[in-house]
Motif scaffolding. Structure first.
Motif, PDB file in Angstrom:
ATOM      1  N   ASP A   1       0.864  -1.191   0.000  1.00  0.00           N
ATOM      2  CA  ASP A   1       0.000   0.000   0.000  1.00  0.00           C
ATOM      3  C   ASP A   1       0.890   1.227   0.000  1.00  0.00           C
ATOM      4  OD1 ASP A   1      -1.741   2.098   0.513  1.00  0.00           O
ATOM      5  OD2 ASP A   1      -2.959   0.965   1.952  1.00  0.00           O
ATOM      6  N   LEU A   2       1.117   1.806  -1.183  1.00  0.00           N
ATOM      7  CA  LEU A   2       2.011   2.955  -1.312  1.00  0.00           C
ATOM      8  C   LEU A   2       1.452   4.188  -0.601  1.00  0.00           C
ATOM      9  CD1 LEU A   2       4.674   3.972  -2.501  1.00  0.00           C
ATOM     10  CD2 LEU A   2       3.431   4.614  -4.585  1.00  0.00           C
ATOM     11  N   ILE A   3       0.137   4.344  -0.576  1.00  0.00           N
ATOM     12  CA  ILE A   3      -0.473   5.501   0.097  1.00  0.00           C
ATOM     13  C   ILE A   3      -0.204   5.432   1.606  1.00  0.00           C
ATOM     14  CG2 ILE A   3      -2.660   6.631   0.670  1.00  0.00           C
ATOM     15  CD1 ILE A   3      -3.690   5.763  -2.089  1.00  0.00           C
ATOM     16  N   LYS A   4      -0.360   4.235   2.176  1.00  0.00           N
ATOM     17  CA  LYS A   4      -0.085   4.065   3.609  1.00  0.00           C
ATOM     18  C   LYS A   4       1.407   4.226   3.884  1.00  0.00           C
ATOM     19  CE  LYS A   4      -1.522   2.831   7.808  1.00  0.00           C
ATOM     20  NZ  LYS A   4      -0.284   2.855   8.569  1.00  0.00           N
ATOM     21  N   PHE A   5       2.236   3.730   2.998  1.00  0.00           N
ATOM     22  CA  PHE A   5       3.690   3.894   3.127  1.00  0.00           C
ATOM     23  C   PHE A   5       4.037   5.388   3.162  1.00  0.00           C
ATOM     24  CE2 PHE A   5       7.940   4.491   1.468  1.00  0.00           C
ATOM     25  CZ  PHE A   5       8.691   3.481   2.059  1.00  0.00           C
ATOM     26  N   ASN A   6       3.421   6.141   2.259  1.00  0.00           N
ATOM     27  CA  ASN A   6       3.618   7.585   2.171  1.00  0.00           C
ATOM     28  C   ASN A   6       3.281   8.252   3.516  1.00  0.00           C
ATOM     29  OD1 ASN A   6       3.418   9.804  -0.530  1.00  0.00           O
ATOM     30  ND2 ASN A   6       3.136  10.510   1.545  1.00  0.00           N
ATOM     31  N   ALA A   7       2.121   7.906   4.064  1.00  0.00           N
ATOM     32  CA  ALA A   7       1.668   8.501   5.327  1.00  0.00           C
ATOM     33  C   ALA A   7       2.585   8.108   6.484  1.00  0.00           C
ATOM     34  CB  ALA A   7       0.235   8.072   5.616  1.00  0.00           C
ATOM     35  N   ASP A   8       2.986   6.847   6.525  1.00  0.00           N
ATOM     36  CA  ASP A   8       3.852   6.383   7.610  1.00  0.00           C
ATOM     37  C   ASP A   8       5.242   7.003   7.533  1.00  0.00           C
ATOM     38  OD1 ASP A   8       1.871   4.854   8.721  1.00  0.00           O
ATOM     39  OD2 ASP A   8       2.530   2.969   7.806  1.00  0.00           O
ATOM     40  N   LEU A   9       5.756   7.171   6.320  1.00  0.00           N
ATOM     41  CA  LEU A   9       7.067   7.798   6.156  1.00  0.00           C
ATOM     42  C   LEU A   9       7.037   9.233   6.678  1.00  0.00           C
ATOM     43  CD1 LEU A   9       9.970   7.791   5.141  1.00  0.00           C
ATOM     44  CD2 LEU A   9       9.110   8.279   2.830  1.00  0.00           C
ATOM     45  N   ASP A  10       5.951   9.934   6.393  1.00  0.00           N
ATOM     46  CA  ASP A  10       5.814  11.303   6.880  1.00  0.00           C
ATOM     47  C   ASP A  10       5.786  11.333   8.417  1.00  0.00           C
ATOM     48  OD1 ASP A  10       5.209  14.106   5.614  1.00  0.00           O
ATOM     49  OD2 ASP A  10       3.969  13.981   7.418  1.00  0.00           O
ATOM     50  N   LEU A  11       5.060  10.414   9.011  1.00  0.00           N
ATOM     51  CA  LEU A  11       4.990  10.346  10.477  1.00  0.00           C
ATOM     52  C   LEU A  11       6.352  10.003  11.083  1.00  0.00           C
ATOM     53  CD1 LEU A  11       1.575   8.500  10.997  1.00  0.00           C
ATOM     54  CD2 LEU A  11       2.089  10.891  11.574  1.00  0.00           C
ATOM     55  N   GLN A  12       7.079   9.100  10.435  1.00  0.00           N
ATOM     56  CA  GLN A  12       8.398   8.729  10.944  1.00  0.00           C
ATOM     57  C   GLN A  12       9.361   9.921  10.904  1.00  0.00           C
ATOM     58  OE1 GLN A  12       9.451   5.970  12.393  1.00  0.00           O
ATOM     59  NE2 GLN A  12       7.562   4.806  12.154  1.00  0.00           N
ATOM     60  N   LEU A  13       9.269  10.732   9.849  1.00  0.00           N
ATOM     61  CA  LEU A  13      10.131  11.908   9.773  1.00  0.00           C
ATOM     62  C   LEU A  13       9.726  12.947  10.818  1.00  0.00           C
ATOM     63  CD1 LEU A  13      12.522  13.203   8.411  1.00  0.00           C
ATOM     64  CD2 LEU A  13      10.990  14.140   6.673  1.00  0.00           C
ATOM     65  N   GLN A  14       8.430  13.099  11.045  1.00  0.00           N
ATOM     66  CA  GLN A  14       7.966  14.022  12.092  1.00  0.00           C
ATOM     67  C   GLN A  14       8.511  13.616  13.465  1.00  0.00           C
ATOM     68  OE1 GLN A  14       3.799  15.322  12.180  1.00  0.00           O
ATOM     69  NE2 GLN A  14       3.535  14.428  10.137  1.00  0.00           N
ATOM     70  N   LYS A  15       8.573  12.308  13.726  1.00  0.00           N
ATOM     71  CA  LYS A  15       9.099  11.828  15.008  1.00  0.00           C
ATOM     72  C   LYS A  15      10.560  12.204  15.198  1.00  0.00           C
ATOM     73  CE  LYS A  15       6.163   7.692  15.491  1.00  0.00           C
ATOM     74  NZ  LYS A  15       6.178   6.204  15.529  1.00  0.00           N
ATOM     75  N   ARG A  16      11.293  12.316  14.091  1.00  0.00           N
ATOM     76  CA  ARG A  16      12.729  12.530  14.171  1.00  0.00           C
ATOM     77  C   ARG A  16      13.125  13.994  14.049  1.00  0.00           C
ATOM     78  NH1 ARG A  16      11.422   7.698  12.804  1.00  0.00           N
ATOM     79  NH2 ARG A  16      12.830   5.911  13.141  1.00  0.00           N
ATOM     80  N   ASN A  17      12.199  14.835  13.593  1.00  0.00           N
ATOM     81  CA  ASN A  17      12.526  16.256  13.420  1.00  0.00           C
ATOM     82  C   ASN A  17      11.322  17.088  13.853  1.00  0.00           C
ATOM     83  OD1 ASN A  17      12.679  18.915  11.931  1.00  0.00           O
ATOM     84  ND2 ASN A  17      14.675  18.076  11.378  1.00  0.00           N
ATOM     85  N   SER A  18      11.439  17.712  15.004  1.00  0.00           N
ATOM     86  CA  SER A  18      10.299  18.436  15.581  1.00  0.00           C
ATOM     87  C   SER A  18       9.928  19.666  14.763  1.00  0.00           C
ATOM     88  CB  SER A  18      10.619  18.853  17.027  1.00  0.00           C
ATOM     89  OG  SER A  18      11.769  19.681  17.071  1.00  0.00           O
ATOM     90  N   TYR A  19      10.927  20.269  14.092  1.00  0.00           N
ATOM     91  CA  TYR A  19      10.620  21.439  13.259  1.00  0.00           C
ATOM     92  C   TYR A  19       9.729  21.043  12.080  1.00  0.00           C
ATOM     93  CZ  TYR A  19      14.503  23.446  15.898  1.00  0.00           C
ATOM     94  OH  TYR A  19      15.324  23.874  16.906  1.00  0.00           O
TER      95      TYR A  19
END
Length: 500
Positions: free
Chosen positions: A424-442
């Motif tokens: 599911d590329l759409i879910k992958f897209n959403a999860d990748l965004d969340l993972q980056l948010q976890k690592r960079n608060s800005y």
């Protein structure tokens, strides 16, 4: 067990004891390096220009030697190229290492008779640490391959010039020469695709036990081997293959595809070589990070990465570094580099002994919206997301999209070449965004404040990044694709030529 592997174990013990001795007294080791470097260069043009005669302490050194880069040393290097001696280091370099720069065009990094051993011994020491810790040495009796640039040197000038891996190839110890591949003739092939094909054919029937190189180019080699042999996995071609040595890029994104291509898990050793010096090597299979090479003609300095572009950034030596902080790495070497910003950022994972990981490039970041996302964060985010979705990535590039279609918010654009796509590329897209948010608060603040929209993935066709590197004349050797950028110079070319 063969004769070489039998001898390698006591030799490894002796050399590892030497490593443990200097790594156990790191501050004194570095103080000694600084003293030797200043003494060795005090009568050079650079030493006289910067008052090396009066330098007694690190504080003196900081006052008199500025932070610089290749452009800052270029007038001295040009003087060496014109035939002057005693310019940056005593005498003249024995080689110029030719490397590409982002702002300087071609760079010519000096290698001296004092510094060449650093490039040879550190890689050897990494292997010896592996033998001493694991007791595994059988690979020494079998064939080894080092995928590298051509060893042919340009001798038209006063100083022989070539790529680092090509220069080092001339200094491989005699006891490894009979085991080492490819042949000199094949190694001299310039075109990378032609070279990989020739290497594959030459090694196909050999008993390869150790394979070394930059992961994306080793992947090309594995894929060609499988294609030529008709076998399904590399382990069926090289049953003795047991050790992979790599450097240049983060290996984590390649681990799953390598395991699939090889068909089994093999041990690995990470190295941190650079044209400017061999900076660190993995000394343990059990501990994270690479041991900083403190006793090899290099005095290290560090600038906190988030201060690097300030007018007066902090500048510290090894004694004051802290675990978990990204530092821009500054080198002073017995090749004649002084206050030299190598362009990399590192992070300490241990101070007893001093071990580092490479966290990125000081100029390779994405901060078009003030988020200052770095390579370590994006690589960690995509690795975590790939594990969640049980897929694998060949390569990727991240760039900001500051001029989206009318009515849309700007965003981060990820160009990804999958080896195995997510279900599911759409879910992958959403999860990748969340993972980056976890690592960079800005970045998280920008998403949550509706300044940016969630990231957008552009799926790339197979071999897209290889095709791109080939189109710019940088396929193979030590060349690496930047994982992220603060502009769209690469992104726009990928859109034009390589979208799936």
């Amino acid at each position: 067990m063969g004769f070489k592997s039998l001898l390698s174990k006591p030799f490894a013990k002796i050399e590892v004891n030497k490593i443990k001795k200097w790594s156990a007294d790191p501050i004194k080791t570095q103080e000694k390096q600084l003293k030797q470097l200043v003494e060795g260069a005090k009568n050079t043009k650079f030493g006289k220009d910067h008052g090396f005669d009066s330098i007694k302490t690190y504080q003196d050194f900081k006052r008199q030697v500025p932070i610089t880069d290749y452009e800052g040393l270029k007038k001295y290097i040009d003087a060496i190229k014109s035939g002057e001696s005693n310019v940056l280091w005593k005498g003249i370099p024995i080689y110029f290492c030719k490397t590409s720069g982002t702002t300087s065009g071609t760079k010519y990094i000096p290698i001296t008779k004092e510094s060449i051993s650093n490039h040879i011994d550190a890689a050897r020491n990494a292997i010896l640490c592996y033998i001493e810790e694991t007791g595994k040495a059988d690979f020494v009796d079998h064939k080894m391959i080092f995928l590298q640039g051509s060893p042919e040197l340009d001798t038209s000038g006063k100083i022989p010039t070539g790529r680092l891996s090509g220069i080092v190839a001339h200094h491989v110890p005699n006891y490894l020469q009979k085991n080492r591949m490819p042949s000199f003739k094949v190694n001299c092939i310039e075109d990378w695709e032609t070279k990989v094909d020739a290497i594959s054919k030459e090694t196909l029937k050999e008993n390869m036990a150790l394979i070394s190189g930059i992961p994306p180019w080793v992947q090309m080699y594995f894929e060609r081997l499988i294609q030529l042999s008709g076998k399904k996995e590399v382990k069926d071609i090289f049953p003795k293959f047991s050790l992979f040595i790599y450097g240049g890029v983060n290996f984590a994104p390649y681990q799953s595809v390598f395991k699939k291509l090889i068909g089994k898990t093999v041990d690995s050793i990470e190295l941190y070589p650079a044209s400017e010096g061999f900076i660190a090597f993995q000394d343990s299979q059990r501990e994270e990070g690479m041991l900083l090479n403190l006793n090899a003609g290099i005095f290290y300095e560090f600038i906190p990465a988030d201060e690097f572009f300030d007018e007066n950034p902090s500048r510290i030596n090894l004694e004051d570094v802290q675990i978990g902080i990204n530092y821009a790495l500054i080198l002073n070497t017995n090749a004649g580099l002084w206050g030299y910003n190598i362009g990399d950022t590192v992070k300490f994972v241990s101070t007893n002994p001093y071990r580092i990981i490479v966290s990125g490039r000081i100029k390779h970041f994405t901060s078009a919206f003030g988020e200052h996302v770095i390579a370590e964060e994006v690589e960690s985010a995509i690795n975590a997301t790939s594990q969640i979705h049980q897929c694998s990535i060949n390569d990727f590039h991240l760039a900001p999209q500051v001029n989206p279609k009318e009515g849309e918010l700007p965003y981060h654009e990820w160009f990804i070449e999958f080896n195995q796509e997510p279900m599911d590329l759409i879910k992958f897209n959403a999860d990748l965004d969340l993972q980056l948010q976890k690592r960079n608060s800005y970045y998280a603040d920008l998403i949550q404040g509706n300044i940016l929209r969630p990231l957008v993935i552009r799926k790339m066709k197979k071999n897209a990044f290889q095709d791109y590197m080939k189109s710019i004349g940088k396929l193979g050797g030590q060349n690496k694709l930047p994982r992220l950028a603060n502009d769209r110079n690469i992104a726009d070319q990928l859109i034009n030529h390589n979208l799936s």
